[in-house]
Enzyme design. Structure first.
Site, PDB file in Angstrom:
ATOM      1  N   GLU A 144       0.806  -1.221   0.000  1.00 25.68           N
ATOM      2  CA  GLU A 144       0.000   0.000   0.000  1.00 25.68           C
ATOM      3  C   GLU A 144       0.838   1.269   0.000  1.00 25.68           C
ATOM      4  O   GLU A 144       0.406   2.316  -0.480  1.00 25.68           O
ATOM      5  CB  GLU A 144      -0.970   0.015   1.188  1.00 25.68           C
ATOM      6  CG  GLU A 144      -2.085  -1.017   1.087  1.00 25.68           C
ATOM      7  CD  GLU A 144      -1.725  -2.369   1.673  1.00 25.68           C
ATOM      8  OE1 GLU A 144      -0.519  -2.570   1.983  1.00 25.68           O
ATOM      9  OE2 GLU A 144      -2.611  -3.218   1.830  1.00 25.68           O
TER      10      GLU A 144
ATOM     11  N   PHE B 289     -11.258  -6.409  14.693  1.00 25.32           N
ATOM     12  CA  PHE B 289     -10.255  -6.973  13.807  1.00 25.32           C
ATOM     13  C   PHE B 289      -9.911  -5.963  12.703  1.00 25.32           C
ATOM     14  O   PHE B 289     -10.792  -5.421  12.053  1.00 25.32           O
ATOM     15  CB  PHE B 289     -10.771  -8.275  13.186  1.00 25.32           C
ATOM     16  CG  PHE B 289      -9.802  -8.882  12.211  1.00 25.32           C
ATOM     17  CD1 PHE B 289      -8.544  -9.297  12.642  1.00 25.32           C
ATOM     18  CD2 PHE B 289     -10.131  -9.016  10.874  1.00 25.32           C
ATOM     19  CE1 PHE B 289      -7.638  -9.841  11.746  1.00 25.32           C
ATOM     20  CE2 PHE B 289      -9.224  -9.547   9.967  1.00 25.32           C
ATOM     21  CZ  PHE B 289      -7.975  -9.970  10.410  1.00 25.32           C
ATOM     22  N   GLN B 290      -8.643  -5.713  12.527  1.00 25.22           N
ATOM     23  CA  GLN B 290      -8.133  -4.771  11.528  1.00 25.22           C
ATOM     24  C   GLN B 290      -8.694  -3.361  11.677  1.00 25.22           C
ATOM     25  O   GLN B 290      -8.931  -2.657  10.700  1.00 25.22           O
ATOM     26  CB  GLN B 290      -8.358  -5.309  10.111  1.00 25.22           C
ATOM     27  CG  GLN B 290      -7.539  -6.563   9.875  1.00 25.22           C
ATOM     28  CD  GLN B 290      -7.450  -6.967   8.425  1.00 25.22           C
ATOM     29  OE1 GLN B 290      -8.351  -6.718   7.649  1.00 25.22           O
ATOM     30  NE2 GLN B 290      -6.346  -7.606   8.062  1.00 25.22           N
TER      31      GLN B 290
ATOM     32  N   LYS C 184     -17.289   0.059   6.714  1.00 27.98           N
ATOM     33  CA  LYS C 184     -17.873  -0.923   5.793  1.00 27.98           C
ATOM     34  C   LYS C 184     -19.379  -0.716   5.617  1.00 27.98           C
ATOM     35  O   LYS C 184     -19.906  -0.832   4.510  1.00 27.98           O
ATOM     36  CB  LYS C 184     -17.586  -2.332   6.304  1.00 27.98           C
ATOM     37  CG  LYS C 184     -18.077  -3.412   5.351  1.00 27.98           C
ATOM     38  CD  LYS C 184     -17.511  -4.787   5.693  1.00 27.98           C
ATOM     39  CE  LYS C 184     -18.224  -5.851   4.866  1.00 27.98           C
ATOM     40  NZ  LYS C 184     -17.297  -6.680   4.101  1.00 27.98           N
TER      41      LYS C 184
ATOM     42  N   MET D 102      24.614   7.800   0.699  1.00 27.71           N
ATOM     43  CA  MET D 102      24.566   9.138   1.280  1.00 27.71           C
ATOM     44  C   MET D 102      24.945   9.109   2.755  1.00 27.71           C
ATOM     45  O   MET D 102      25.637  10.005   3.251  1.00 27.71           O
ATOM     46  CB  MET D 102      23.174   9.749   1.087  1.00 27.71           C
ATOM     47  CG  MET D 102      23.093  11.189   1.526  1.00 27.71           C
ATOM     48  SD  MET D 102      24.320  12.210   0.685  1.00 27.71           S
ATOM     49  CE  MET D 102      23.356  12.862  -0.651  1.00 27.71           C
TER      50      MET D 102
HETATM   51  C1  LIG Z   1      12.836   5.032   4.349  1.00 29.64           C
HETATM   52  C2  LIG Z   1      14.153   5.652   4.609  1.00 29.64           C
HETATM   53  N1  LIG Z   1      14.985   5.076   5.511  1.00 29.64           N
HETATM   54  C3  LIG Z   1      16.195   5.640   5.745  1.00 29.64           C
HETATM   55  C4  LIG Z   1      16.588   6.771   5.102  1.00 29.64           C
HETATM   56  C5  LIG Z   1      17.952   7.396   5.393  1.00 29.64           C
HETATM   57  N2  LIG Z   1      18.791   7.400   4.181  1.00 29.64           N
HETATM   58  C6  LIG Z   1      18.905   8.482   3.410  1.00 29.64           C
HETATM   59  S1  LIG Z   1      19.851   8.208   2.051  1.00 29.64           S
HETATM   60  C7  LIG Z   1      20.153   6.635   2.509  1.00 29.64           C
HETATM   61  C8  LIG Z   1      20.988   5.743   1.652  1.00 29.64           C
HETATM   62  C9  LIG Z   1      20.313   5.311   0.420  1.00 29.64           C
HETATM   63  O1  LIG Z   1      21.062   4.314  -0.185  1.00 29.64           O
HETATM   64  P1  LIG Z   1      20.920   4.014  -1.705  1.00 29.64           P
HETATM   65  O2  LIG Z   1      19.508   3.842  -2.079  1.00 29.64           O
HETATM   66  O3  LIG Z   1      21.832   2.896  -2.072  1.00 29.64           O
HETATM   67  O4  LIG Z   1      21.377   5.369  -2.384  1.00 29.64           O
HETATM   68  P2  LIG Z   1      22.836   6.004  -2.560  1.00 29.64           P
HETATM   69  O5  LIG Z   1      22.945   7.086  -1.548  1.00 29.64           O
HETATM   70  O6  LIG Z   1      23.835   4.927  -2.354  1.00 29.64           O
HETATM   71  O7  LIG Z   1      22.816   6.536  -3.942  1.00 29.64           O
HETATM   72  C10 LIG Z   1      19.520   6.341   3.710  1.00 29.64           C
HETATM   73  C11 LIG Z   1      19.611   5.050   4.404  1.00 29.64           C
HETATM   74  C12 LIG Z   1      15.671   7.338   4.196  1.00 29.64           C
HETATM   75  N3  LIG Z   1      15.942   8.452   3.546  1.00 29.64           N
HETATM   76  N4  LIG Z   1      14.479   6.756   3.953  1.00 29.64           N
END
Ligand SMILES: Cc1ncc(C[n+]2csc(CCOP(=O)(O)OP(=O)(O)O)c2C)c(N)n1
Ligand SMILES: [Mg+2]
Lengths: 552, 164
Positions: free
Chosen positions: A40, A102-103, A152, A466
């Site tokens: 979702e 439920f739910q 519902k 990042m």
């Molecule tokens: C749902 C979520 N969890 C954690 C983060 C924190 N976060 C920001 S960038 C990143 C790394 C993303 O890794 P990747 O998709 O491999 O991208 P890259 O930076 O390597 O290009 C994380 C963990 C986030 N932005 N969103």
């Protein structure tokens, strides 16, 4: 159903469940396309991508409880980016509400702070009116997600239907018409400025003010920068274009903002990723701020001239105001200012060096080149997102779709599915990270089964890049919890889902891989094995002024 | 940065479930503080009036006003602090009423124009209405005699009409 048609809904993203069987049953009898996602959260991101690509309201339908809670991240992302989405959630019958049935979850309570507004419909007679209000709220003023919770028994009841009139909500009338005197004051300041900069944001895209902004900037010869959300609001190949502002903004955009004597912020909210250390932001400038949402104004930075109104209308009126003005005097100082900017650009451009290993920036540049800059680009979050923003030059609005405010990994792929459904003829590419793509990779089957030729370009650095970059720069290279070498073979994953998988491991394979993908009318995953420890530059360290950039 | 000030804000809101939590959630979610809050239906049962007292510098108060206005169920926001307004609070105070203190309690009640609303062998319950200063003052006096418990409303307020 009738109301949905009246509102022009042609596509709904969703996933079924006990309390919405009736709705799905009815929906099946209409010609509204129901896109069955596999999670979702993806339904909301897809509706978000659809809304942005098409400039219409995106719609979702999910069941109660877990179905509803799974939408929360998607809703929060749409909320932060002001995207018009209406989410219908099923709910247990009204008689059971509050009984821990439920739910059952209190989704109206849960989403209160991340929706523009939300409703629990208790009376079937009010259903149609509520749905109309929801669409009206989602798309008007500062847009945003609206949730409608449908018990519902309400969705099962039969009533004598009459189409309610367009909604009038007593306590809601967005202020679209800017104040005339404020506009006149603004023009005076703008004409006096010697070093003006325009700073465009998501509001320019949302209000469709691209043409008006371009005209205004060109007429007055004012350079333009934009936030991540504003990319495409002004042509990214124009000589007046400064590049993106902020934490990973270009050197010239950040330096110009630091040096300008007037900053004209249009449809922006001066988010911390843009301003850096807040009391140093544009410290030499008077600031004019145009935004439809009064709460955005004076929230983070002091404003000299606040203008509440729709960006497009405001710009139209500003254009009108300068029509009859002799601009010669005002334009006199411009060559010097633009020369200074040109100098910043030529001494410190965006740069990388392509050697033996594929550089992620190189991949984005090639994507730009081979799609002639015409593709709709969605992104995941992280370095991939920033490189996409820096190296794909957006000449048109609604072509860059990213989770800006929430920065939500897993956004890009479902958003690309939504965008592709909105624009079947366009090339849609998700520029992805190897981490993020795994957060909604199950949607591959949705792309494949709906025959959507969405392309995914994974900039595969085997890191949560990042975060790793921050660890490299500020945590003594201790890469705690960011090494994701343990990963699936993305080519095989693609094939397992019935998509096409391609891989490039050497620079000379990049072009060929992209060409092949673009020529394939199917869902394609491109796995680019890139330099592991590449960093995004420029970078403004947290808490620093945006003029204090790390450049390499 | 301007100084922090107390502001009394009057809201006209839709009288439906969930509205109070939207208002309260706005304050907690954005880190604004609420010193007190009172809600009740208006003459028109479609609306309720919320009077809330908050504290903040000019910028924060401006944000509070704008953010409240942005809530769909909020019909009208009036920052009474910018105008002339009448403000009242009420407290019920249960005071220990030993034989030797009863006269003293009644004297205080008289001076502050309060009422004794409940009497038992050991306690008097005193109703006091007024500004928060007045309530603080009487609480100070009654404390010396001995307070068992108190219940206080927040402030309620209305703008004053022009005198002519
Ligand atoms: C749902 C979520 N969890 C954690 C983060 C924190 N976060 C920001 S960038 C990143 C790394 C993303 O890794 P990747 O998709 O491999 O991208 P890259 O930076 O390597 O290009 C994380 C963990 C986030 N932005 N969103
Ligand atoms: Mg990565």
């Amino acid at each position: 159903m009738e109301v949905l048609k009246e509102e022009g809904v042609d596509t709904i993203f969703g996933f079924p469940g006990g309390v919405i069987i009736d709705i799905n049953d009815e929906l099946d009898k209409t010609d509204i396309r129901y896109v069955l996602v596999r999670h979702e959260q993806a339904a909301v991101h897809a509706a978000d991508g659809y809304a942005r690509a098409k400039g219409k309201v995106g719609v979702c339908l999910v069941t109660s409880g877990p179905g509803a809670t799974n939408t929360v991240t998607g809703i929060a992302s749409a909320y932060m980016d002001s995207i018009p989405v209406v989410v219908f959630t099923g709910q247990v019958p009204t008689a059971l509400i509050g009984n821990d049935a439920f739910q059952e979850v209190d989704i109206v309570g849960i989403t209160r702070p991340c929706t523009k507004h939300n409703y629990l419909v208790k009376d079937p007679e009010k259903l149609a009116e509520t749905v109309r209000e929801a669409f009206h709220l989602a798309r008007s003023g500062r847009p945003g997600p609206v949730l409608v919770d449908l018990p519902k028994d309400v969705s099962q009841s039969k009533i004598n239907f009459k189409m309610p009139p367009p909604p009038k909500i007593k306590s809601y009338c967005p202020h679209t018409e800017p104040h005339k005197q404020q506009l006149e004051r603004a023009i005076k300041l703008i004409l006096k400025a010697k070093k003006p900069v325009i700073f465009a944001g998501g509001g320019v895209i949302l209000s469709g003010a691209y043409k008006e902004l371009t005209k205004f900037a060109k007429k007055l010869n004012i350079p333009v920068t934009a936030s991540l959300m504003g990319l495409g609001g002004f042509p990214g190949t124009d000589r007046l274009w400064l590049g993106m502002i902020g934490m990973h903004g270009t050197y010239r955009a950040n330096m110009s903002t630091g040096a300008c004597d007037l900053l004209l912020g249009i449809g922006v909210r001066f988010d911390d990723r843009v301003t850096g250390k807040i009391d140093t932001f544009a410290q030499n400038a008077k600031i004019i701020h145009i935004d439809i949402d009064p709460t955005s104004i004076q929230k983070n930075v002091p404003i000299t001239i606040p203008i509440v109104g729709d960006c497009k209308i405001a710009l139209k009126k500003l254009n009108k105001l300068i029509e009859k003005v002799d601009l010669q005097e005002s334009l006199k100082s411009r060559p010097n200012w633009l020369k200074q900017i040109e100098e910043w650009k030529s001494t410190t451009p965006l740069a990388y060096e392509q050697k033996d290993v594929i550089k992620p920036q190189f991949v984005v540049e090639k994507l730009y080149e081979l799609t002639k800059g015409k593709a709709i680009i969605t992104t995941e979050v992280g370095q991939n997102q920033m490189w996409a923003a820096q190296y794909y030059h957006f000449d048109q609005p609604n072509h860059f779709i990213t989770s800006g405010g929430l920065g939500c990994m897993g956004f890009g792929f479902p958003a690309a599915i939504g965008a592709q459904l909105a624009c079947p003829k366009k090339t849609v590419i998700d520029i992805a990270g190897d981490g993020s793509i795994q957060m909604n990779i199950q949607e591959l089957i949705v792309a494949v089964s709906n025959k959507l030729p969405v392309k995914v370009a994974i900039l595969n650095n085997r890191y949560l890049g990042m975060v790793r970059q921050w660890q490299q720069l500020f945590y003594g290279k201790r890469y705690a919890a960011t090494d994701i070498e343990a990963a699936p073979d993305f080519v095989k994953v693609a094939e397992a889902y019935g998509a096409v998988g391609l891989r490039a491991t050497r620079p000379e394979e990049v072009e060929e891989t992209i060409k092949k993908a673009l020529a394939t009318p199917k869902t394609v995953i491109m796995d680019f094995v890139v330099e592991r420890e590449e960093c995004v530059y420029p970078m403004v360290p947290a808490g620093k002024a945006i003029t204090e950039m790390l450049l390499a | 940065m301007t100084e922090e000030r107390k502001h009394t804000i009057s809201l006209l809101v839709d009288n439906e479930s969930g509205v109070l939590s939207r208002v309260a959630g706005l304050f907690s979610g954005r880190g604004f503080n609420i010193e007190s809050l009172c809600v009740a239906e208006t003459l028109d049962p479609e609306f309720s009036r919320i009077t809330l007292v908050t504290r903040g510098n000019e910028r924060i108060i401006e944000q509070i006003n704008k953010q409240l206005n942005k809530l769909i169920n909020v019909v009208k926001v009036t920052d009474l602090t910018e105008t002339e307004f009448a403000e009242r609070e009420m407290a019920l105070v249960k005071v220990r009423a030993k034989e030797e203190h009863r006269a003293e309690i009644l004297r205080i009640v008289d001076i502050f124009r309060c009422k004794v609303v409940d009497v038992s062998p050991a306690y008097y319950t005193v109703e006091v209405t007024g500004s928060d200063e007045k309530i603080a003052a009487i609480l100070g006096l009654l404390k010396q005699i001995g307070i068992k418990e108190i219940a206080r409303t927040g402030a309620i307020a209305l703008a004053r009409e022009a005198k002519k």
